[in-house]
Design a protein around this motif. Sequence first.
Motif, PDB file in Angstrom:
ATOM      1  N   ASN A 110       0.860  -1.180   0.000  1.00  0.00           N
ATOM      2  CA  ASN A 110       0.000   0.000   0.000  1.00  0.00           C
ATOM      3  C   ASN A 110       0.897   1.230   0.000  1.00  0.00           C
ATOM      4  OD1 ASN A 110      -1.850   2.073   0.556  1.00  0.00           O
ATOM      5  ND2 ASN A 110      -3.120   0.762   1.837  1.00  0.00           N
ATOM      6  N   ALA A 111       0.801   2.042  -1.023  1.00  0.00           N
ATOM      7  CA  ALA A 111       1.668   3.209  -1.158  1.00  0.00           C
ATOM      8  C   ALA A 111       0.830   4.477  -1.263  1.00  0.00           C
ATOM      9  CB  ALA A 111       2.580   3.069  -2.376  1.00  0.00           C
ATOM     10  N   ILE A 112       1.463   5.622  -0.990  1.00  0.00           N
ATOM     11  CA  ILE A 112       0.699   6.864  -0.888  1.00  0.00           C
ATOM     12  C   ILE A 112       1.278   8.004  -1.720  1.00  0.00           C
ATOM     13  CG2 ILE A 112       1.948   7.736   1.131  1.00  0.00           C
ATOM     14  CD1 ILE A 112      -1.904   7.850   0.468  1.00  0.00           C
ATOM     15  N   GLY A 113       2.404   7.799  -2.398  1.00  0.00           N
ATOM     16  CA  GLY A 113       2.951   8.874  -3.219  1.00  0.00           C
ATOM     17  C   GLY A 113       4.448   8.736  -3.346  1.00  0.00           C
ATOM     18  N   GLY A 114       5.070   9.676  -4.037  1.00  0.00           N
ATOM     19  CA  GLY A 114       6.506   9.589  -4.233  1.00  0.00           C
ATOM     20  C   GLY A 114       7.103  10.886  -4.727  1.00  0.00           C
ATOM     21  N   ALA A 115       8.395  10.840  -5.017  1.00  0.00           N
ATOM     22  CA  ALA A 115       9.121  12.034  -5.461  1.00  0.00           C
ATOM     23  C   ALA A 115      10.341  11.592  -6.254  1.00  0.00           C
ATOM     24  CB  ALA A 115       9.543  12.878  -4.257  1.00  0.00           C
ATOM     25  N   ILE A 116      10.906  12.526  -7.021  1.00  0.00           N
ATOM     26  CA  ILE A 116      12.125  12.272  -7.780  1.00  0.00           C
ATOM     27  C   ILE A 116      13.204  13.224  -7.289  1.00  0.00           C
ATOM     28  CG2 ILE A 116      11.489  13.854  -9.660  1.00  0.00           C
ATOM     29  CD1 ILE A 116      12.812  11.808 -11.597  1.00  0.00           C
ATOM     30  N   SER A 117      14.437  12.748  -7.210  1.00  0.00           N
ATOM     31  CA  SER A 117      15.529  13.577  -6.710  1.00  0.00           C
ATOM     32  C   SER A 117      15.835  14.713  -7.671  1.00  0.00           C
ATOM     33  CB  SER A 117      16.787  12.725  -6.491  1.00  0.00           C
ATOM     34  OG  SER A 117      17.194  12.112  -7.706  1.00  0.00           O
ATOM     35  N   ASP A 118      16.516  15.742  -7.158  1.00  0.00           N
ATOM     36  CA  ASP A 118      16.752  16.927  -7.979  1.00  0.00           C
ATOM     37  C   ASP A 118      17.669  16.655  -9.166  1.00  0.00           C
ATOM     38  OD1 ASP A 118      19.045  16.610  -6.481  1.00  0.00           O
ATOM     39  OD2 ASP A 118      19.119  18.664  -5.732  1.00  0.00           O
ATOM     40  N   ASP A 119      18.458  15.579  -9.116  1.00  0.00           N
ATOM     41  CA  ASP A 119      19.282  15.229 -10.269  1.00  0.00           C
ATOM     42  C   ASP A 119      18.587  14.237 -11.201  1.00  0.00           C
ATOM     43  OD1 ASP A 119      19.386  12.895  -8.803  1.00  0.00           O
ATOM     44  OD2 ASP A 119      21.558  12.918  -8.501  1.00  0.00           O
ATOM     45  N   SER A 126       6.668   6.531  -0.893  1.00  0.00           N
ATOM     46  CA  SER A 126       6.198   6.561   0.494  1.00  0.00           C
ATOM     47  C   SER A 126       5.161   5.461   0.688  1.00  0.00           C
ATOM     48  CB  SER A 126       5.590   7.935   0.779  1.00  0.00           C
ATOM     49  OG  SER A 126       5.021   7.990   2.055  1.00  0.00           O
ATOM     50  N   ASN A 127       5.335   4.659   1.731  1.00  0.00           N
ATOM     51  CA  ASN A 127       4.497   3.477   1.888  1.00  0.00           C
ATOM     52  C   ASN A 127       3.697   3.466   3.195  1.00  0.00           C
ATOM     53  OD1 ASN A 127       5.242   2.143  -0.553  1.00  0.00           O
ATOM     54  ND2 ASN A 127       7.211   1.626   0.376  1.00  0.00           N
ATOM     55  N   TYR A 128       2.462   2.972   3.090  1.00  0.00           N
ATOM     56  CA  TYR A 128       1.656   2.648   4.265  1.00  0.00           C
ATOM     57  C   TYR A 128       1.971   1.238   4.761  1.00  0.00           C
ATOM     58  CZ  TYR A 128      -1.655   6.594   4.319  1.00  0.00           C
ATOM     59  OH  TYR A 128      -2.247   7.823   4.454  1.00  0.00           O
ATOM     60  N   GLU A 129       2.069   0.320   3.848  1.00  0.00           N
ATOM     61  CA  GLU A 129       2.333  -1.079   4.175  1.00  0.00           C
ATOM     62  C   GLU A 129       3.461  -1.589   3.287  1.00  0.00           C
ATOM     63  OE1 GLU A 129       2.562  -4.588   5.739  1.00  0.00           O
ATOM     64  OE2 GLU A 129       1.129  -3.135   6.539  1.00  0.00           O
ATOM     65  N   PRO A 130       4.622  -1.895   3.818  1.00  0.00           N
ATOM     66  CA  PRO A 130       4.973  -2.070   5.227  1.00  0.00           C
ATOM     67  C   PRO A 130       5.432  -0.804   5.934  1.00  0.00           C
ATOM     68  CG  PRO A 130       6.827  -2.676   3.862  1.00  0.00           C
ATOM     69  CD  PRO A 130       5.731  -2.271   2.930  1.00  0.00           C
ATOM     70  N   GLY A 131       5.245   0.343   5.374  1.00  0.00           N
ATOM     71  CA  GLY A 131       5.746   1.581   5.963  1.00  0.00           C
ATOM     72  C   GLY A 131       7.113   1.939   5.412  1.00  0.00           C
ATOM     73  N   GLY A 132       7.656   3.053   5.888  1.00  0.00           N
ATOM     74  CA  GLY A 132       8.966   3.488   5.461  1.00  0.00           C
ATOM     75  C   GLY A 132       8.990   4.008   4.037  1.00  0.00           C
ATOM     76  N   VAL A 133      10.194   4.115   3.491  1.00  0.00           N
ATOM     77  CA  VAL A 133      10.417   4.646   2.143  1.00  0.00           C
ATOM     78  C   VAL A 133      11.341   3.709   1.391  1.00  0.00           C
ATOM     79  CG1 VAL A 133      11.490   6.527   0.822  1.00  0.00           C
ATOM     80  CG2 VAL A 133      10.049   7.057   2.798  1.00  0.00           C
ATOM     81  N   LYS A 134      11.028   3.435   0.138  1.00  0.00           N
ATOM     82  CA  LYS A 134      11.913   2.701  -0.751  1.00  0.00           C
ATOM     83  C   LYS A 134      12.348   3.622  -1.882  1.00  0.00           C
ATOM     84  CE  LYS A 134      10.226  -1.981   0.210  1.00  0.00           C
ATOM     85  NZ  LYS A 134       9.675  -3.238  -0.362  1.00  0.00           N
ATOM     86  N   VAL A 135      13.602   3.434  -2.322  1.00  0.00           N
ATOM     87  CA  VAL A 135      14.202   4.314  -3.317  1.00  0.00           C
ATOM     88  C   VAL A 135      14.691   3.467  -4.497  1.00  0.00           C
ATOM     89  CG1 VAL A 135      15.954   6.075  -3.743  1.00  0.00           C
ATOM     90  CG2 VAL A 135      14.894   5.888  -1.468  1.00  0.00           C
ATOM     91  N   PHE A 136      14.440   3.971  -5.717  1.00  0.00           N
ATOM     92  CA  PHE A 136      14.697   3.202  -6.928  1.00  0.00           C
ATOM     93  C   PHE A 136      15.518   4.003  -7.926  1.00  0.00           C
ATOM     94  CE2 PHE A 136      10.913   1.728  -4.884  1.00  0.00           C
ATOM     95  CZ  PHE A 136      10.989   0.348  -4.979  1.00  0.00           C
ATOM     96  N   ASP A 137      16.244   3.278  -8.757  1.00  0.00           N
ATOM     97  CA  ASP A 137      16.953   3.880  -9.876  1.00  0.00           C
ATOM     98  C   ASP A 137      15.916   4.364 -10.895  1.00  0.00           C
ATOM     99  OD1 ASP A 137      18.128   3.506 -12.783  1.00  0.00           O
ATOM    100  OD2 ASP A 137      19.860   3.721 -11.465  1.00  0.00           O
ATOM    101  N   ALA A 138      15.985   5.628 -11.269  1.00  0.00           N
ATOM    102  CA  ALA A 138      14.969   6.205 -12.152  1.00  0.00           C
ATOM    103  C   ALA A 138      15.011   5.614 -13.550  1.00  0.00           C
ATOM    104  CB  ALA A 138      15.140   7.725 -12.222  1.00  0.00           C
TER     105      ALA A 138
END
Length: 393
Positions: A110-119, A126-138
């Motif tokens: 279950n996720a709620i949104g996200g963002a991209i780095s300035d570069d 941003s996650n509800y389940e399991p919580g926390g934040v995961k980051v990926f190669d664009a």
Amino acid sequence: MIRACLTALALILPPAVQAQDASALTGPAESRGTGDLGVVIERASGSVLVVDQSERAALCRVEGLGDLSHASLTFSPDERFAYVFGRDGGLSKVDILACRLENRVIQAGNAIGGAISDDGRLVAVSNYEPGGVKVFDADTLAQVADVPMGSKTVGLADAPGSRFVVATWDSGEVWVLDHSADPAKPLLTRIKGIGANPYDALMTADGRTYIVGLFGEKGLTTLDLWQDPPQPRRILPDYGRDQPDLPVYKMPHLQGWTLAGASFALPAVGLHQVLWADAATGAETARTEVAGQPVFVTARPDGRELWVNFATPDNGTVQVIDALTRQVKRTLHPGAGILHMEFTPRGREVWLSARDDDRVVIHDARTYEKLGEIEARAPSGIFFTARAHRTGL
């Protein structure tokens, strides 16, 4: 010739896009720039609609994006790719020129949104389940980092210097993730004492101030990211204190905060009001009575007027507020279920999603005249590619 080109294009497109009418592909197959484009979330069908601002028209539809009932997206720096964050934990990369689903991963329950780095190299979710934040190669959507926080996370935003900032619902904290030295091992700054149950947050356009809305108590909290470490500052602690809370039919989005001149305008939780606060001090300066519970308070790019939409049962109404007098100057009824509004980059037009009418409605932002409409399947968020060059979006 056209038939041959379309046949060749179909061989490289995923099934979700091949299923579209061939006529819908002729637009994106042409050579065109990206600066005039936008993407509309079609929340009921797991699809997005690519649109052209100048033509006021849909170019194509990309399907197979999963649960988009509470979806958002961000753009790559070159404006070609849209990263769509679905409620089912899906992260989808859409090529809006070729009109195809480039890649998709299910990264959470279950996720709620996200963002991209300035570069433009990292995409965070941003996650509800399991919580926390995961980051990926664009580029590849390969996972780069996993930052558990023991909480649902909300209000994820990019900050200058390959950083992300996010609030935690359960623990009332803000975390800053600095990926500048090592993307896989971000430097973490954990700020406590933010307040009870942050429900959303936003980053100001200069990337300096992070503003957190609180559901568990009155008021909001701001962080000055120029400080090291940032210190929480409470603003508007008394709004609504002497008034009975109304049932909250839809939580307002703090992305609907707006800066008009030297003042912030924001939707009040559980009240039929727009609140005004001094941008420098955070002190409340005024309130504007409006037609219902506001969801988005969106400023025209010049800041002269603000457009407000509302939660049910008033979600067929849109009101325009004069930034100088802070009074409602116009009430419009553009359609049923107005979920989102997006101004063209210079503010000449405003596009509104009328979910229950299955259309996007386009109005002149100064005369309020209706200019056109586009058929869409239960549209919600509208995002123009100019967002690629704005911090916090």
